[in-house]
Design a protein around this motif. Sequence first.
Motif, mmCIF file in Angstrom:
data_model
loop_
_atom_site.group_PDB
_atom_site.id
_atom_site.type_symbol
_atom_site.label_atom_id
_atom_site.label_comp_id
_atom_site.label_asym_id
_atom_site.label_seq_id
_atom_site.Cartn_x
_atom_site.Cartn_y
_atom_site.Cartn_z
ATOM 1 N N PHE A 204 8.190 1.503 -10.260
ATOM 2 C CA PHE A 204 7.049 2.097 -10.953
ATOM 3 C C PHE A 204 6.339 3.031 -9.985
ATOM 4 O O PHE A 204 5.930 2.616 -8.913
ATOM 5 N N PHE B 43 11.325 -9.104 1.050
ATOM 6 C CA PHE B 43 11.371 -8.180 -0.080
ATOM 7 C C PHE B 43 12.789 -7.947 -0.575
ATOM 8 O O PHE B 43 13.001 -7.770 -1.772
ATOM 9 N N LEU C 274 3.912 0.965 -2.574
ATOM 10 C CA LEU C 274 3.732 -0.447 -2.903
ATOM 11 C C LEU C 274 3.447 -1.250 -1.641
ATOM 12 O O LEU C 274 2.520 -2.059 -1.593
ATOM 13 N N PHE C 275 4.232 -0.993 -0.601
ATOM 14 C CA PHE C 275 4.065 -1.770 0.622
ATOM 15 C C PHE C 275 2.738 -1.433 1.292
ATOM 16 O O PHE C 275 2.022 -2.315 1.769
ATOM 17 N N ARG D 54 6.705 -10.979 4.633
ATOM 18 C CA ARG D 54 6.827 -10.482 3.266
ATOM 19 C C ARG D 54 7.805 -9.310 3.187
ATOM 20 O O ARG D 54 8.541 -9.177 2.226
ATOM 21 N N TYR E 92 -0.011 -3.205 -0.291
ATOM 22 C CA TYR E 92 -0.033 -4.610 0.087
ATOM 23 C C TYR E 92 -0.651 -4.773 1.471
ATOM 24 O O TYR E 92 -1.446 -5.678 1.714
ATOM 25 N N LEU F 75 -2.682 -2.421 -10.247
ATOM 26 C CA LEU F 75 -2.366 -2.447 -8.819
ATOM 27 C C LEU F 75 -3.229 -1.481 -8.036
ATOM 28 O O LEU F 75 -3.725 -1.801 -6.969
ATOM 29 N N ARG G 196 2.517 -12.186 8.873
ATOM 30 C CA ARG G 196 2.523 -12.320 7.415
ATOM 31 C C ARG G 196 3.171 -11.097 6.768
ATOM 32 O O ARG G 196 3.994 -11.218 5.866
ATOM 33 N N SER H 225 10.427 -3.550 -10.986
ATOM 34 C CA SER H 225 9.040 -3.085 -11.044
ATOM 35 C C SER H 225 8.656 -2.263 -9.821
ATOM 36 O O SER H 225 7.701 -1.512 -9.867
ATOM 37 N N TYR H 226 9.394 -2.391 -8.711
ATOM 38 C CA TYR H 226 9.011 -1.574 -7.559
ATOM 39 C C TYR H 226 9.423 -0.110 -7.735
ATOM 40 O O TYR H 226 9.194 0.710 -6.864
ATOM 41 N N ARG I 86 -4.382 -4.447 1.290
ATOM 42 C CA ARG I 86 -5.023 -5.621 0.701
ATOM 43 C C ARG I 86 -4.994 -6.797 1.646
ATOM 44 O O ARG I 86 -5.946 -7.542 1.747
#
Lengths: 402, 409
Positions: free
Chosen positions: A334, A199, A169-170, A195, A173, A400, A191, A331-332, A176
Motif C-alpha cells: 500500500f 519482517f 512503512l518502516f 522487527r 514504525y 497509519l 527492538r 499490505s506493505y 512511532r
Amino acid sequence: MPAMMPRSRFSLFDPSLDNSSSKADSDEGGMAGNTTATESSRFYDERARFNSNLLSGPVTYEWLSQADEARLNSSAEVFHTVHDKAVLSREAMNGDNSSSRFSVIDEFNFWRQKPELAEAVAAIKALTAVIRRSEATTMMGLEIELKKASETLKMWDKTSISLSAGCDLFMRYVTRTSALEYEDISAGKSRLIERGEKFGEISLKARQTIASLGQEFVYDGSVILTHGYSRVALALLKLAASQGKRFKVICTEGRPDNTGLEVAKELMNAKIPVMLILDAGVANVMGQIDMVLLGAEGVVESGGVINYIGTFQTALVARSMNKPVYVAAESYKFARLFPLDQMDMSPTPRVVELAVPEQEERIKIHTSGRDYTPPQYLTLLFTDLGILTPSAVSDELIQLYL
Amino acid sequence: MVATMPDVQPLVDEFCTKLNRRQVEGSLDTAKLALVLLRQVISAQRIPPNASAAVLIDAIKAVGVRMIAANLIELAVGNIVRRVLHIIREEDASLAITVVPGVNVAVDSDDEDNSDIREQSSSHAVAAANRNVLRAPSLHNLLESNPNPVKADVTVASTGDSADTKSRSGDKNSRSWKLKHNVIESINIMLDELQDYHSQVAEQALEHIHQNEVILTLGRSRTLLHFLLGAKKKRSFQVVVAEGSPRYQGHKLAKELTAENLSTTLITDSAVFAMISRVNMVIVGAHAVMANGGVLAPVGLHMVALAAKRHAVPFVVLTGLHKLCPLYPHNPFTLLNDMKSPSEILDFGELSGCLNGVTGGPESHVFNPTFDYIPPELVSLFITDTGGHNPSYVYRLVAEFYSPEDIVL
C-alpha cells in the motif's frame, strides 16, 4: 522519451527530496534528468536479471527454506564476507562516504536476489542493516541516519513503488517506536532490529494468509485469467490446487518480460492446467473465464493498483463483460500515491523489442513498463489484512499515516 | 476440554433441532433466540480463575458451531455467535488494560534498580499491544509484535512481584467474575437493540420518504411494514407492491397497508419493469448483508434491482446489524441459497406425470430458490438501526463488530 517529459514535473516521486549526498548523484550518472527511450529502468533490469538466474531452474520451497536456514545459521560472518566483497567492488564509486564501508543499495540488492523475498522486504532488511551498523547514540540520530538511508534507497530508483512503500512503512514504525517509550537507545535499537529481521517472516506469513483467504474464491470448474508474474497470486493458485480444486488458468504472454511463460512453468509444475494467450487475446477469451486474478506492484490510496503493463486493459475488458477482478497484494505494498491517470506516474521505461529497424529514428516506441488500474474496475483486494473492497485501502493508509 | 454445564446442553439441542426443522425462521427471531441461548451458556459456564476468556470463547465456539451447522441458511445465528465472541474479547482486553497499570505501580513502589525501567516499558508495551489485539490487522500494527509474547510478558510481570501474590489470585477471581458480568451486560444491551430494531429503522423513514412519492417493493418484510407506517405518520405517499411469487407475501403486505389507509397498488412480479419508471424509490427488506455489500434477499429482487438501475431509481435496503454477515459470497450463485419444495410452484396433481422420472416418461424440473444475491453495485443505500450506510462502507461495520479471528469458526 520526449512525449513523456512535459508531464514529468507531475511525477509523484518528488525529486525535491534531493538531499541524498553526492554519492547518489555520481552513482546515478544524472539518470533522473535524461530518460531516453533506449535507456531502461535499472530497477527492472536488475530484477529481470535476478529472475532469469533464479527462475530458470526449479525453485522449490525446500530449497528456499534450506538456503534461508543456512544463511541465518552460518551467522553474520559468512554474510558479511560475501557482503563486504560486494561493498569493496563498489567502493570506488562510493568514495566520499568513508565513514562506513557500507551501502544501503548493495544491501538492498543483496536481499533482493532471494527469489522469495519481495522488494519491500528487501528494503526493510537493508534498513535494518543500517540500524545494526549505526553508531548513533540517540534515537533521534538513528532516525536521521535511517531517513538518509531510506532517501538514498528511494532515489536510487524512483520508479519502484514497493521499494518506497516498504521504506515509508518502516520509517513510520521507527518514528512511532522512538516516540513511544525508548529513551534507551540500545533497547530501541534491538527492538527495531528484531522487527526488521522478523519482517521477512511477516511477509511470508502475509502471503500464506492471502493464499488461504483468496483460495475460497476459486471454485471447481472455474477458469481464471492471470496477467503478470505475481508470487502471491501463484501461491493462491497453488494452494487452491493442493486442496483438490479443479480449475483452469489462462495466462497472458506478458510482453516484454514474458512473465506468462514463468507463470505457466510454475503452474505446470503444480499440475494446474494452463493455457497461454497473447496479450492481445484477453478480450477474445474473456467470455470463457470466470474471474481475473492479478497481483500488484503497488496499491495506491484510491484503492486502484499499479501493476505490470496490460493490467488496466485486462480489468477494463473484465468489467465490461461483468467478470470479477481480484487483486492479491500484501499490505506493505500500500503506497501513499494518488495517481489520477496513466500519465500521473513516473515513467518506467523498458527495453521493448519491436520489429522496428534500429536505425529508424522517425518511429517512436512507447516503453512504459506498468499501468494504473482505477478502483472502479476492481472487485476485491485479497490482502493479509483481510479481504478488502478498494475503498478500504485508503482507510488503512489514513489510519497509519494520519 | 471444559464442557458446558449439563443443564444448558438440552437447551442447545432443542434450539438446533428447531433450526433444523425450520420451526424458527427469519433472521430476527433466530438472532434473538440464539442470543438468549448464548447468554444462558455464558452464565452457566464455570470459569476457572486463570485463562478465563479463552475458556468462555471455547465454550461459545463449541455451541456456536453446532448452531450454525443446524441450518446454514440462517446466517443471523452465525452473526450473533461471532458478535458475542467479539464482545468477550473486547471485555477481556479492556479488563487487561485496567489491570496493567496496577502492576506498574506495584513495581515502582517496591524497588528502584535499573530493572524497573525495563518492566515499566514492557507494561506500557503490553497496554499498547492489548489495545491492538482488538483492532483488525492493519498496516498500523503490521510491524508490532503479535499478542502472544506480550501475554507471556504479563505473567512474568505479575509473578515477578512475589509480595502480593495472594491478593493477586483473589483479584484474578474477581476479574473472571467481572468479565462474565460485563459480557452478560453487553449481551443484554444487544438484546434490547434487537427488540428496538424495527422502531429504530422506522424512525428514519421520514428522512427518506417524501410527500407524494411512489414507493415500490416486492414481497413482505416486517421491517418494511414498520418503515412505511413510520413515514405515514407525516407523509402521504403511494406504495406499489409486487406480489412476490411463489410465496405471495406481497398480498399480505398489501392488505396490511390498506388496513392502515395507505394507498396501495398490487402488481405481478412481471409488471415491475413496466412500473419502475413511475417509481421514486425501491425499498426492500433483506435476509442478510454480506461483507462486500452484496445482499441476500427474497427471490425476484435481483430483477427489481436491475430494473431500478436501468431507470436510475434508488434501490434502498432495510437491514439490521444482526443481518450483517462477515463472510464474502465466494460463489453466490450456488452457495447460500435454500431450495424449497416444488409444490409452491405447481400442484402435485397437475404435473405429476411430468415429474415422474421413474416411468421413463418426460421429466420436468422445478427450481424454487428462496433467495437472490444482489451485487453491491446495484444497491444505493442500506438503512440500518445505526443509520444509513453505503455498500462500500459495509466492510467498516464488519471490522467494527467482529473480530477477524472469529470469522472462520
